[in-house]
Design a protein around this motif. Structure first.
Motif, PDB file in Angstrom:
ATOM      1  N   PHE A 171       8.040  26.749  -2.418  1.00 36.51           N
ATOM      2  CA  PHE A 171       7.390  27.804  -2.903  1.00 36.51           C
ATOM      3  C   PHE A 171       6.911  27.697  -4.249  1.00 36.51           C
ATOM      4  CE2 PHE A 171       7.939  28.705   1.606  1.00 36.51           C
ATOM      5  CZ  PHE A 171       6.930  28.620   2.872  1.00 36.51           C
ATOM      6  N   THR A 172       7.570  27.115  -4.789  1.00 31.97           N
ATOM      7  CA  THR A 172       7.326  26.905  -6.271  1.00 31.97           C
ATOM      8  C   THR A 172       6.990  25.720  -7.067  1.00 31.97           C
ATOM      9  OG1 THR A 172       9.957  26.080  -6.842  1.00 31.97           O
ATOM     10  CG2 THR A 172       9.832  27.727  -6.119  1.00 31.97           C
ATOM     11  N   PRO A 174       3.614  25.083  -8.477  1.00 32.39           N
ATOM     12  CA  PRO A 174       2.628  25.058  -8.164  1.00 32.39           C
ATOM     13  C   PRO A 174       1.273  24.167  -8.868  1.00 32.39           C
ATOM     14  CG  PRO A 174       3.161  27.176  -9.256  1.00 32.39           C
ATOM     15  CD  PRO A 174       3.995  25.807  -9.311  1.00 32.39           C
ATOM     16  N   TYR A 188       1.812  25.380  -3.388  1.00 36.32           N
ATOM     17  CA  TYR A 188       2.903  25.466  -3.764  1.00 36.32           C
ATOM     18  C   TYR A 188       4.089  24.508  -2.820  1.00 36.32           C
ATOM     19  CZ  TYR A 188       2.199  30.015  -6.142  1.00 36.32           C
ATOM     20  OH  TYR A 188       1.696  30.630  -6.566  1.00 36.32           O
ATOM     21  N   TYR A 209       2.084  20.226  -0.871  1.00 38.05           N
ATOM     22  CA  TYR A 209       1.707  21.424  -1.422  1.00 38.05           C
ATOM     23  C   TYR A 209       1.704  22.316   0.536  1.00 38.05           C
ATOM     24  CZ  TYR A 209       1.931  19.351  -5.251  1.00 38.05           C
ATOM     25  OH  TYR A 209       2.332  18.767  -7.027  1.00 38.05           O
ATOM     26  N   ALA A 222       5.530  32.709  -2.810  1.00 40.19           N
ATOM     27  CA  ALA A 222       5.695  32.178  -3.400  1.00 40.19           C
ATOM     28  C   ALA A 222       7.475  33.503  -4.500  1.00 40.19           C
ATOM     29  CB  ALA A 222       4.651  32.068  -4.922  1.00 40.19           C
TER      30      ALA A 222
END
Length: 359
Positions: A171-172, A174, A188, A209, A222
């Motif tokens: 979740f990084t 993006p 993400y 993603y 996130a």
């Protein structure tokens, strides 16, 4: 065919059982609850918790319970049973791939991985090179506890970058995608197993993603991923959103394949049933869904079928009818920037659609 469906009364498993029975197969729901299970077993106890006894007379075991124990795979193979697993966990897939099962084992089935894997392979076949996969899941769907726990376990964890960069925190990193019907969305990086198997098998880097149909819920993930202990966040919360899902694969030059529908659980079950019905006839060893099926290999059936017809715009196209899926693909589309993925420009003259309508 006789199938033992682990977690066969869960969110995905119940649909697998009913779909197999609708095809004329015998399907037994397996689990701990005697009131709901056809065969009672405790997977927390491994193969000795009633699992071996439940394998008698079974042709294929389908694991939709979220139990990630390679001993279950080995025990099934020793009984001559094929094994189909809907897991998305990279470490578990790696463990299973190290086995030498005496019966067929099929991984990367379901929606993601599974359908995403087929879409990505189709994109790479049309335009060899890096592929990005976008997964948008419905935050409002009542997912099973195993699927919910899997998502929360991603929070804060890192995984190897398929582009040979430093480890990536879930979740990084993006990226923005233009998604059909959803507009421009920020998604993400997430550790779905198929990006690793595809990177290896295609010889080109693949990234996955993830986002939810609710922008607020996506942003919350996130933020939570940076908090210590976030994976232990209470999981009974019902997030805002719908049951709509969308998966998309796009090559560097813009070649795109995408699918959308309602109910991730039903879609995962539909793809799993296809793999299950093919599994028993495979050679022993570990297979992934693209090894046995392509987007063009979907057989005619009540749930998933192929026919000729027009797309929504009335253009000639291939048409697949189902209550769960609508698939479309397009040739290369113009890029909209180095960090953006566009799937919205589908030419009416060149678009092919594989589409389904909700029953």
């Amino acid at each position: 065919m006789k199938a033992l469906v682990l977690g066969g009364y869960g969110a995905v498993g119940a649909h697998i059982v009913s779909d197999l029975r609708a095809h004329g197969d015998t399907a037994y729901a397996a689990g701990r609850d005697p009131a709901r299970a056809d065969r009672v077993l405790d997977l927390d106890a491994g193969p000795d918790g009633g699992y071996r006894a439940a394998l008698d007379g079974i042709d294929v075991v389908v694991n939709s319970a979220g139990a990630e124990d390679p001993r279950l795979v080995t025990a099934a193979a020793e009984h001559g049973c094929a094994f189909v697993d809907i897991t998305a966990t990279t470490s578990y897939v790696n463990e299973v791939e190290q086995l030498a099962p005496a019966a067929p084992v099929v991984l990367s089935v379901g929606l993601a991985p599974g359908l995403t894997t087929l879409l990505a392979k189709a994109v790479h076949s049309a335009a060899p090179g890096p592929v990005d996969i976008a997964v948008v899941l419905g935050a409002g769907e009542r997912h099973g506890p195993a699927a919910t726990a899997w998502t929360y376990r991603l929070l804060g964890r890192r995984f190897p970058d398929t582009h040979s960069g430093p480890p990536v925190r879930n979740f990084t990193h993006p990226d923005r995608f233009d998604l059909p019907g959803l507009g421009r969305r920020r998604l993400y990086r997430a550790d779905f197993s198929d990006q690793h198997t595809l990177t290896r098998d295609l010889g080109s880097p693949v990234r996955t993603y993830l986002g939810l149909d609710s922008r607020a819920a996506t942003t919350a993930l996130a933020l939570l991923t940076h908090l210590r202990g976030a994976s232990r966040t209470p999981q009974g919360l019902h997030l805002p959103g719908s049951d709509r899902w969308l998966v998309l694969a796009q090559g560097r030059d813009g070649h795109t394949r995408w699918a959308e529908g309602r109910s991730q659980s039903r879609a995962s079950a539909a793809l799993t049933v296809l793999a299950t019905r093919a599994a028993a006839g495979l050679a022993p060893g570990v297979h992934h869904l693209p090894d046995i099926l392509t987007l063009d290999d979907v057989p005619q059936s009540d749930e998933l079928g192929l026919s000729d017809g027009g797309d929504a715009a009335g253009q000639g196209s291939g048409l697949m009818r189902s209550g769960h899926l609508r698939l479309r693909w397009s040739p290369a589309a113009p890029r909209r920037g180095e960090h953006e993925r566009s799937a919205s420009a589908i030419s009416a003259s060149t678009c092919c659609s594989l589409s389904t309508k909700r029953a």
